[in-house]
Design a protein around this motif. Structure first.
Motif, mmCIF file in Angstrom:
data_model
loop_
_atom_site.group_PDB
_atom_site.id
_atom_site.type_symbol
_atom_site.label_atom_id
_atom_site.label_comp_id
_atom_site.label_asym_id
_atom_site.label_seq_id
_atom_site.Cartn_x
_atom_site.Cartn_y
_atom_site.Cartn_z
ATOM 1 N N CYS A 1 1.020 -1.278 0.029
ATOM 2 C CA CYS A 1 0.045 -0.089 -0.046
ATOM 3 C C CYS A 1 0.934 1.358 0.149
ATOM 4 O O CYS A 1 0.637 2.234 -0.713
ATOM 5 C CB CYS A 1 -0.791 -0.052 1.249
ATOM 6 S SG CYS A 1 -2.372 1.091 1.026
ATOM 7 N N SER A 2 2.020 1.261 0.488
ATOM 8 C CA SER A 2 3.099 2.240 0.638
ATOM 9 C C SER A 2 3.137 2.641 -0.754
ATOM 10 O O SER A 2 3.495 3.823 -0.935
ATOM 11 C CB SER A 2 4.248 2.173 1.494
ATOM 12 O OG SER A 2 4.815 1.192 1.047
ATOM 13 N N VAL A 3 3.541 1.799 -1.614
ATOM 14 C CA VAL A 3 3.765 2.022 -3.229
ATOM 15 C C VAL A 3 2.418 2.836 -3.752
ATOM 16 O O VAL A 3 2.831 3.974 -4.574
ATOM 17 C CB VAL A 3 4.018 0.774 -3.979
ATOM 18 C CG1 VAL A 3 4.247 1.063 -5.336
ATOM 19 C CG2 VAL A 3 5.309 -0.035 -3.452
ATOM 20 N N LEU A 4 1.336 2.429 -3.660
ATOM 21 C CA LEU A 4 -0.101 3.150 -4.034
ATOM 22 C C LEU A 4 0.233 4.282 -3.690
ATOM 23 O O LEU A 4 -0.266 5.261 -4.196
ATOM 24 C CB LEU A 4 -1.044 2.398 -3.439
ATOM 25 C CG LEU A 4 -1.298 0.807 -4.019
ATOM 26 C CD1 LEU A 4 -2.554 0.471 -3.567
ATOM 27 C CD2 LEU A 4 -1.314 0.811 -5.675
ATOM 28 N N GLU A 5 0.296 4.810 -2.229
ATOM 29 C CA GLU A 5 0.361 5.841 -1.466
ATOM 30 C C GLU A 5 1.385 6.744 -2.097
ATOM 31 O O GLU A 5 0.926 8.146 -2.600
ATOM 32 C CB GLU A 5 0.339 5.723 -0.063
ATOM 33 C CG GLU A 5 0.311 7.145 0.672
ATOM 34 C CD GLU A 5 0.633 7.253 2.149
ATOM 35 O OE1 GLU A 5 1.636 6.441 2.577
ATOM 36 O OE2 GLU A 5 0.217 8.128 2.787
ATOM 37 N N ARG A 6 2.507 6.404 -2.408
ATOM 38 C CA ARG A 6 3.547 7.351 -2.865
ATOM 39 C C ARG A 6 3.142 7.821 -4.123
ATOM 40 O O ARG A 6 3.579 8.920 -4.560
ATOM 41 C CB ARG A 6 4.924 6.402 -2.877
ATOM 42 C CG ARG A 6 6.076 7.096 -2.561
ATOM 43 C CD ARG A 6 7.289 6.513 -2.395
ATOM 44 N NE ARG A 6 7.839 5.106 -3.018
ATOM 45 C CZ ARG A 6 7.566 4.007 -2.336
ATOM 46 N NH1 ARG A 6 7.420 3.764 -0.912
ATOM 47 N NH2 ARG A 6 7.826 2.690 -3.071
ATOM 48 N N HIS A 7 2.523 6.975 -5.012
ATOM 49 C CA HIS A 7 2.119 7.466 -6.546
ATOM 50 C C HIS A 7 0.724 7.971 -6.592
ATOM 51 O O HIS A 7 0.288 8.053 -7.715
ATOM 52 C CB HIS A 7 2.391 6.117 -7.278
ATOM 53 C CG HIS A 7 3.738 5.645 -7.534
ATOM 54 N ND1 HIS A 7 4.563 6.395 -8.581
ATOM 55 C CD2 HIS A 7 4.732 4.938 -6.839
ATOM 56 C CE1 HIS A 7 5.808 5.775 -8.417
ATOM 57 N NE2 HIS A 7 5.732 4.796 -7.562
ATOM 58 N N GLY A 8 0.216 8.085 -5.408
ATOM 59 C CA GLY A 8 -1.008 8.999 -5.514
ATOM 60 C C GLY A 8 -2.196 7.917 -5.775
ATOM 61 O O GLY A 8 -3.312 8.327 -6.389
ATOM 62 N N LEU A 9 -2.016 6.811 -5.713
ATOM 63 C CA LEU A 9 -3.191 5.680 -6.115
ATOM 64 C C LEU A 9 -3.818 5.137 -5.220
ATOM 65 O O LEU A 9 -4.715 4.238 -4.991
ATOM 66 C CB LEU A 9 -2.496 4.564 -6.916
ATOM 67 C CG LEU A 9 -1.584 4.728 -7.984
ATOM 68 C CD1 LEU A 9 -0.725 3.746 -8.626
ATOM 69 C CD2 LEU A 9 -2.528 5.411 -9.265
ATOM 70 N N ALA A 10 -3.698 5.817 -3.843
ATOM 71 C CA ALA A 10 -4.519 5.265 -2.476
ATOM 72 C C ALA A 10 -4.216 6.255 -1.403
ATOM 73 O O ALA A 10 -3.493 7.027 -1.684
ATOM 74 C CB ALA A 10 -4.253 4.035 -2.053
#
Ligand SMILES: NC(=O)c1ccc[n+]([C@@H]2O[C@H](COP(=O)([O-])OP(=O)(O)OC[C@H]3O[C@@H](n4cnc5c(N)ncnc54)[C@H](O)[C@@H]3O)[C@@H](O)[C@H]2O)c1
Length: 314
Positions: free
Chosen positions: A48-57
């Motif tokens: 989820c941290s990958v998603l957050e970093r890219h504005g996807l969550a």
């Protein structure tokens, strides 16, 4: 918010949990392996941290807080509006899991399977609730690749199909309909056709595996990340698809008179690829490359979202 149940929490189950949770659903996951269950919080947080970093969550904390883990299947599916099954790719196991899902999930819940290649009629036929069973085949990893193939068994109800399509759209995936049961659905039939030709070309000494990969990643694949093959050929001749076909279909017909056969996947072809593959199969290298791939996919998804390609072309 509605509740989703994730049954089988390996590679695909974990990714589905994030897809539902980042859209605000509450999620209950289960898996028979205590070891898998114990590792979920860490792996969900990391992915989820990958998603957050890219504005996807939204924030990792908020998304992961919507996900709980249950030891037993019946606890996980109680109260679920939508169940996504992600157990092993084995027809007997899928039949046993679906028997339990049909017994324990609320009667109105949809029961969807992530199966890659087993059509639903092979494991749902005898169930009293077979009308609510459907295949929802994702692409790995579904939190970063939005396509999902919906394929109904002959007895799946229209309501189930419609509701499944609505749910997947609502959680940000891109559903496509496979109109009748075929082996491999659509995506893996396309992948299989490309792989068969790739193995044949390497086996027959036409190209190295490295150059074959370059042909896709720096050639065909660049367009394919935002256009399909029909959209591609429409622009490859001034008069569109009909003009393209008039110019090139004769060549494709000649090519198809000698298609790769099942032997393209035989050991001699595999060994030829492995002989020139510069790396050993190494768990750590594959894990590091998976992280790298997920970062690149997330960046690509963020770019596509910013161009609203999903909205105009989906
Ligand atoms: N990996 C892919 O590229 C991919 C892509 C699309 C679809 N799929 C499909 O998704 C499904 C899951 O694949 P995966 O790659 O996550 O496999 P995986 O091996 O990572 O996960 C399978 C999980 O199922 C659990 N399990 C075993 N028996 C079970 C049972 N009786 N009930 C519930 N869970 C059980 C295992 O403990 C494991 O955690 C398969 O049907 C597969 O074909 C996989």
């Amino acid at each position: 918010m509605p509740q989703a149940a994730i049954v089988g929490s390996g590679l695909i189950g974990r990714a589905w949990a994030l897809v539902f949770a980042r859209s605000g659903w509450t999620v209950t996951m289960t898996d028979p392996s205590a070891e898998v269950r114990a590792g979920l919080e860490n792996s969900l947080t990391q992915d989820c941290s990958v998603l957050e970093r890219h504005g996807l969550a939204g924030s990792v904390g908020d998304v992961v807080a919507r996900i709980t883990v249950a030891a037993k299947l019946e606890e996980a599916v109680a109260g679920a509006a939508f169940v996504q099954e992600n157990g092993p790719e084995d027809c007997g196991i899928k039949r046993r899991i679906f028997t339990e899902l049909d017994r324990f999930a609320p009667p109105e819940a949809i029961l969807a399977s992530s199966t890659s290649a087993i059509v639903g009629s092979r494991f749902t036929e005898d169930l009293p609730g077979r009308a609510r069973c459907v295949v929802g085949h994702p692409v790995n990893p579904p939190h970063l690749v939005p396509l999902v193939e919906i394929c109904a068994a002959p007895w799946t109800s229209e309501t189930t199909i419609e509701r499944t399509r609505e749910v997947y759209s609502q959680i940000g995936q891109i559903p496509v309909m496979v109109k009748r049961e075929v082996d491999g659905f659509v995506l893996n039939r396309l992948q299989g056709a490309l792989l068969a030709e790739a193995f044949r070309l390497v086996r027959d000494g036409v190209v190295s595996p490295e150059d074959l990969d370059k042909t896709v990643k720096h050639g065909l694949g660049l367009r394919w990340s935002f256009m399909g093959p029909f959209e591609t050929i429409e622009l490859n001749a001034p008069g569109g698809i009909a003009d393209y076909c008039a110019r090139y279909n004769g060549f494709y017909q000649r090519l198809m008179e000698d298609p790769p056969g099942a032997d393209a996947f035989a050991m001699d072809a595999v060994e030829k690829v492995l002989r020139s593959w510069p790396y050993e199969a190494d768990v750590e290298r594959i894990a590091a490359l998976t992280d790298w791939r997920n970062e690149r996919l997330a960046a690509l998804q963020a770019h596509k979202s910013s161009c609203e390609l999903g909205a105009t072309k989906a």
